[in-house]
Design an enzyme around this catalytic site. Structure first.
Site: not given
Length: 235
Positions: A49-51, A84-87, A168, A198
């Site tokens: 998980d990126r967050t 994926c933005n957070t990536a 998700k 996101c």
């Protein structure tokens, strides 16, 4: 269609990666199969998980992302799109590890804003807590004269974060109302457009309720797909 192959580092989440290919296909002017561009999707939902990694000290997603990158390189990809933005918090390290051109999702979103006639000024930004807190969008958009408005802590806790989790879990309908409510609030506070930062969020905001809202919503999956299409066609 030429020799350029788009590499897609997906699985973060799985539906966003699959949707990227669908949006790429729909964006392509074509009358037959052979008019479309070539793409390879590596969908790895086991990426940590990126967050949690960015904010909570969870395991880094970088090794898994680099492993996927190597698969795409061996498959002949010439560019890299990460839906994926957070990536993209790891974008510099990914770009440094490859000769492939990384199509940055924030730059694609900025181009989408410009295409809607929004050049500078205040925009709303919705995304994961990590994306917002760690400034993924702010610096790159500020170079183009944009200031960003964000959901407040209560809106993130009650509406945005649970809605992302619903997407998700494949509950798109359950995510639409909360996300649209936050987008409306950002517009009321002065945002000329709302960037859906996101890649789960656009999946819940493509139905008639969002279309009829009167809001200018920037779909970052669409924006990245169009950037990839432009690259594949020689841009």
């Amino acid at each position: 269609m030429g020799e350029r192959i788009i590499g897609v580092l997906g699985g973060m989440g799985p539906l966003a990666g699959a949707d990227f290919l669908a949006r790429l296909t729909l964006a392509t002017p074509a009358s037959r199969d052979q008019d479309h561009v070539r793409a390879v999707l590596w969908s790895d939902p086991t990426v940590p998980d990126r967050t949690e990694a960015a904010l909570g000290g969870g395991p880094s997603p970088l090794p898994a992302m680099l492993a996927g990158l190597r698969v795409l390189e061996r498959a002949g990809a010439g560019c890299l799109a990460i839906p994926c933005n957070t990536a993209h918090l790891w974008a510099e390290k990914i770009a440094a590890a490859t000769a492939l051109r990384l199509l940055h999702i924030v730059d694609a979103a900025a181009e989408a804003l410009a295409a809607r006639g929004i050049r500078g000024g205040t925009v709303g930004l919705m995304g994961t807590e990590a994306t917002l807190r760690l400034g993924l969008y702010q610096e790159r958009l500020s170079r183009r004269g944009h200031a960003c408005l964000f959901p407040d802590d209560d809106e993130m806790r009650r509406l945005v974060t649970p809605a992302i989790a619903r997407v998700k879990a494949n509950d798109l309908a359950g995510a639409t109302g909360p996300l649209l409510a936050v987008a409306r609030r950002l517009a009321e506070r002065g945002a000329a457009a709302v960037v859906l930062g996101c890649t789960e969020i656009p999946l819940a905001l493509r139905g008639p309720e969002a279309a009829g809202s009167g809001l200018v919503l920037i779909d970052t999956i669409d924006a990245l797909a169009r950037a990839a299409l432009a690259w594949a066609r020689g841009g």
